[in-house]
Motif scaffolding. Structure first.
Motif, short mmCIF file in Angstrom:
data_model
loop_
_atom_site.label_atom_id
_atom_site.label_comp_id
_atom_site.label_asym_id
_atom_site.label_seq_id
_atom_site.Cartn_x
_atom_site.Cartn_y
_atom_site.Cartn_z
N ALA A 18 0.83 -1.20 0.00
CA ALA A 18 0.00 0.00 0.00
C ALA A 18 0.87 1.26 0.00
O ALA A 18 0.35 2.36 -0.06
N PHE A 19 2.18 1.09 0.06
CA PHE A 19 3.09 2.23 0.14
C PHE A 19 2.99 3.07 -1.14
O PHE A 19 3.01 2.52 -2.24
N PRO A 20 2.89 4.40 -0.99
CA PRO A 20 2.72 5.25 -2.19
C PRO A 20 4.02 5.44 -2.94
O PRO A 20 4.71 6.44 -2.76
N ILE A 21 4.38 4.49 -3.78
CA ILE A 21 5.62 4.61 -4.53
C ILE A 21 5.38 4.01 -5.91
O ILE A 21 4.61 3.06 -6.06
N SER A 22 6.03 4.59 -6.91
CA SER A 22 5.81 4.11 -8.28
C SER A 22 6.75 2.95 -8.59
O SER A 22 7.78 2.77 -7.94
N CYS A 23 6.39 2.17 -9.61
CA CYS A 23 7.22 1.04 -10.02
C CYS A 23 8.64 1.49 -10.33
O CYS A 23 9.61 0.86 -9.89
N LEU A 24 8.76 2.60 -11.08
CA LEU A 24 10.09 3.04 -11.49
C LEU A 24 10.93 3.41 -10.26
O LEU A 24 12.12 3.11 -10.21
N ASP A 25 10.31 4.06 -9.26
CA ASP A 25 11.07 4.44 -8.06
C ASP A 25 11.58 3.21 -7.33
O ASP A 25 12.69 3.20 -6.81
N VAL A 26 10.76 2.16 -7.27
CA VAL A 26 11.21 0.92 -6.62
C VAL A 26 12.42 0.36 -7.36
O VAL A 26 13.43 0.00 -6.76
N VAL A 27 12.31 0.31 -8.68
CA VAL A 27 13.39 -0.26 -9.47
C VAL A 27 14.67 0.57 -9.34
O VAL A 27 15.77 0.04 -9.26
N GLU A 87 21.45 5.75 -15.73
CA GLU A 87 20.92 4.89 -14.67
C GLU A 87 19.40 4.85 -14.71
O GLU A 87 18.78 3.82 -14.49
N LYS A 88 18.80 6.01 -14.99
CA LYS A 88 17.34 6.02 -15.11
C LYS A 88 16.89 5.17 -16.29
O LYS A 88 15.90 4.44 -16.23
N ARG A 89 17.68 5.27 -17.39
CA ARG A 89 17.34 4.49 -18.56
C ARG A 89 17.45 3.00 -18.24
O ARG A 89 16.59 2.20 -18.63
N ALA A 90 18.49 2.63 -17.48
CA ALA A 90 18.67 1.23 -17.12
C ALA A 90 17.46 0.73 -16.32
O ALA A 90 16.99 -0.40 -16.51
N ALA A 91 16.93 1.59 -15.46
CA ALA A 91 15.76 1.18 -14.67
C ALA A 91 14.54 0.95 -15.56
O ALA A 91 13.80 -0.01 -15.40
N ARG A 92 14.36 1.87 -16.54
CA ARG A 92 13.23 1.70 -17.48
C ARG A 92 13.39 0.42 -18.28
O ARG A 92 12.43 -0.33 -18.50
N GLU A 93 14.63 0.17 -18.73
CA GLU A 93 14.87 -1.02 -19.53
C GLU A 93 14.62 -2.29 -18.71
O GLU A 93 14.11 -3.29 -19.23
N ALA A 94 14.98 -2.22 -17.41
CA ALA A 94 14.74 -3.38 -16.55
C ALA A 94 13.25 -3.66 -16.44
O ALA A 94 12.81 -4.82 -16.50
N LEU A 95 12.45 -2.60 -16.32
CA LEU A 95 11.00 -2.80 -16.28
C LEU A 95 10.51 -3.43 -17.59
O LEU A 95 9.65 -4.31 -17.59
N GLY A 96 11.09 -2.97 -18.70
CA GLY A 96 10.73 -3.56 -19.98
C GLY A 96 11.12 -5.02 -20.05
O GLY A 96 10.37 -5.87 -20.54
N ALA A 97 12.30 -5.34 -19.50
CA ALA A 97 12.81 -6.71 -19.58
C ALA A 97 11.95 -7.69 -18.79
O ALA A 97 11.95 -8.89 -19.07
N VAL A 98 11.23 -7.21 -17.77
CA VAL A 98 10.35 -8.11 -17.03
C VAL A 98 8.92 -8.01 -17.55
O VAL A 98 7.98 -8.51 -16.92
N GLY A 99 8.74 -7.35 -18.69
CA GLY A 99 7.42 -7.31 -19.30
C GLY A 99 6.51 -6.24 -18.74
O GLY A 99 5.28 -6.35 -18.84
N LEU A 100 7.07 -5.21 -18.13
CA LEU A 100 6.23 -4.16 -17.54
C LEU A 100 6.49 -2.81 -18.19
O LEU A 100 6.47 -1.78 -17.53
N PHE A 115 11.91 -8.23 -9.47
CA PHE A 115 12.94 -8.81 -10.33
C PHE A 115 13.64 -7.72 -11.15
O PHE A 115 14.85 -7.80 -11.39
N ALA A 116 12.88 -6.70 -11.55
CA ALA A 116 13.51 -5.60 -12.29
C ALA A 116 14.53 -4.89 -11.40
O ALA A 116 15.61 -4.49 -11.85
N ARG A 117 14.20 -4.77 -10.12
CA ARG A 117 15.14 -4.16 -9.20
C ARG A 117 16.42 -5.01 -9.09
O ARG A 117 17.52 -4.49 -9.04
N LEU A 118 16.24 -6.35 -9.07
CA LEU A 118 17.40 -7.25 -9.06
C LEU A 118 18.25 -7.04 -10.31
O LEU A 118 19.48 -7.02 -10.25
#
Lengths: 251, 305
Positions: free
Chosen positions: A82-91, A109-122, A143-146
């Motif tokens: 329920a924590f108010p945080i976006s997917c990208l911020d977590v990653v 680094e921000k681009r890498a985070a976006r790409e990681a979200l893409g790589a997990v299908g999000l 997993f994107a954070r990993l």
């Protein structure tokens, strides 16, 4: 990845209070190995992972692990969704080891985070609050954070629990990719068929190590029965353990 | 000088101009200006801390700390009377003892932190009132318990402004670790992000802000401007930053309208401010876009995908 990325346990005991969670375990997770950790509930699997990650102190014995090089996937239920945080911020927290507390993230680094979200299908989920995700989608975010953490040693605590088969297959493909890149991977799992098919090595744990080695040799009927017996005995009259140095010095 | 008009004659009569409503009180009365500046400083710094407390499910901690500082303030009062410096130093020490002590006690006894906090704060409140009563009459006691917004003197004002500046500076540096420690303490610990240290810094900031608020609102309402806007902000923001901005906005508006209400309707100032903030919470819970009650009742057609 280097020789330093292995994990060595030497007569390691972990406890909750005085009760052993993991009792006198010795062994070695070789660099680049892919190991499943299985065993009944309460067998000490999560505690062992947390200890390797530096989150649970060793009561006795030795634990050598490259602390700076470890990424841990916690059980998803341990986080407040329920924590108010976006997917990208977590990653983007995955960059912590390099960026630290203060430095602003670089565009790359921000681009890498976006790409990681893409790589997990999000792809397209960057701004979505995590509270609006399904269990499987949230696991993909972790997993994107990993991916962003890019750590040589990866610890996965029940990574495929409560996710659908397609998500599990996608995430499993990532695990194999990491294995192919030479990372050391430990995964706590319950699905023995999955372990037999996909994980070359297995540690069968029931507070004490029952068997540890190539999966086919570990997951025998005899070993599994032994694991069940050991975890179910919970002795209210347990004596102080004679093998522990703490008890010897106290005696 | 027109003097303060009696509210009975004037009240909120139609011929009251905007100037009379919003500007005249502050233009005419120095003590109101000081009260306004003090409360605005509080409103800038305390609500973001309240947001973190809400997100950590520690909403009651601020209240506990506000009571926890009382024995220290009482000790300062016994030594030096109603001196801002003495009472603040005493309060700071007592607040830190309660904040750190509650954590240590709950770890040592294996109990839950909220139980240890409840025990400590009851103890602290009783001890504080007892200490004050040995030397002071009911006037001083009520000053310490309920504060007096209109009695904010220079030292108190400097202290409130100083603490607000320090808090905003510290928050700007500690924002990322605080959010991480709040959302995923396990990750913070594994990444050796010194979560415990940041949490301690955070508790120090909360104690300081409670102390600053105590000057104006007293022990019993000190956390009003910290918690009520933060609780209300939950219904306006979908990110930690958004919630913090909303909370600050609500607190600023509550301070200003609380002071004006208190002046025009002759209400006690501290409670007036806290009541307005409470009203903002009720409105937010009803009409706020995030989990508000009314938006949920509006039966709009569902989407196709």
């Amino acid at each position: 990845m280097s020789q330093a990325d292995g994990i060595t346990l030497t007569d390691l005991t972990l406890t909750h209070g005085r009760r052993p969670a993991v009792h006198h375990i010795s062994g070695h997770f070789a660099p680049g190995s892919l190991t499943a950790i299985v065993g009944p509930n309460g067998a000490g699997k999560s505690t062992l992972l947390r200890a390797i990650a530096g989150l649970h102190p060793a009561r006795e014995g030795g634990l050598r692990a490259p602390r700076h090089a470890i990424a841990l996937l916690p059980q998803a239920a341990a986080l407040d969704r329920a924590f108010p945080i976006s997917c990208l911020d977590v990653v983007m927290f995955g960059h912590w080891a390099r960026a630290g507390a203060f430095r602003a993230l670089r565009p790359a680094e921000k681009r890498a985070a976006r790409e990681a979200l893409g790589a997990v299908g999000l792809e397209g989920f960057e701004g979505r609050p995590v509270g609006s995700l399904s269990t499987g989608q949230f696991q993909r975010v972790l997993f994107a954070r990993l991916l962003v953490q890019d750590a040589p040693v990866i610890l996965l605590d029940e990574p495929f629990n409560a996710v659908d088969s397609r998500t599990a297959a996608d995430l499993l493909a990532l695990v194999h990719r990491w294995h192919g890149e030479g990372r050391t991977i430990l995964a706590v799992l319950h699905d023995l068929d999955l372990v037999r098919q996909q994980f070359p090595r297995t540690l069968l744990l029931a507070r004490e190590p029952v068997a540890w080695g190539p999966t086919a040799e570990v997951l025998t009927a005899a070993n599994r029965l032994k694991a069940r017996m050991m975890a179910e005995e919970w002795d209210a009259e347990a004596e102080p353990c004679a093998a522990g140095p703490g008890t010897r010095s106290a005696a | 000088m027109r003097g303060r008009p009696g509210h009975a004659q004037r009240g909120l009569m139609p011929e009251l101009s905007l100037y009379d409503l919003f500007w005249a009180p502050f233009a005419e009365f120095g003590f109101l200006r000081r009260a306004l500046v003090g409360c605005l400083a509080l409103s800038l710094a305390a609500p973001p801390l309240g947001v973190f407390l809400v997100l950590r499910r520690m909403s009651l901690t601020a209240d506990v700390l506000a009571h926890g500082i009382l024995p220290g303030i009482a000790a300062g009062f016994l030594v030096a009377g109603l001196s801002v410096t003495a009472m603040s130093v005493g309060g700071l020490l007592a607040g830190l003892v309660v904040a750190v002590g509650a954590g240590a006690i709950s770890r040592a006894t294996g109990g839950r932190e909220d139980a240890a906090l409840a025990a400590l704060y009851l103890l602290a409140l009783a001890l504080g009132v007892t200490l004050i009563s040995t030397r002071a009459g009911s006037v001083e006691l009520s000053h310490l318990l309920f504060g007096s917004v209109l009695g904010v003197d220079d030292p108190a004002l400097y202290m409130m402004a100083g603490i607000a500046s320090l808090t905003l500076l510290a928050l700007s540096f500690a924002w990322r670790p605080l959010v991480l420690e709040c959302f995923d303490p396990g990750f913070a610990a594994a990444a050796r992000a010194r979560g415990g240290l940041w949490h301690l810094l955070f508790l120090v900031l909360v104690v300081l802000n409670v102390l600053a608020a105590f000057q104006a609102l007293g022990t019993l309402m000190a956390v009003g401007l910290m918690m009520l806007p933060a609780v209300a902000a939950r219904h306006w923001g979908r990110s930690v930053g958004g919630m913090a901005y909303a909370a600050v906005g609500i607190a600023l508006a509550s301070s200003l309208s609380g002071l004006l209400l208190s002046y025009h309707l002759d209400l006690p100032t501290g409670p007036a401010i806290v009541l307005v903030a409470g009203g903002a919470w009720v409105v937010s819970a009803l009409a706020g876009p995030v989990d508000g009650i009314l938006p949920r009742l509006l039966r709009r057609p569902h989407l196709t995908g």
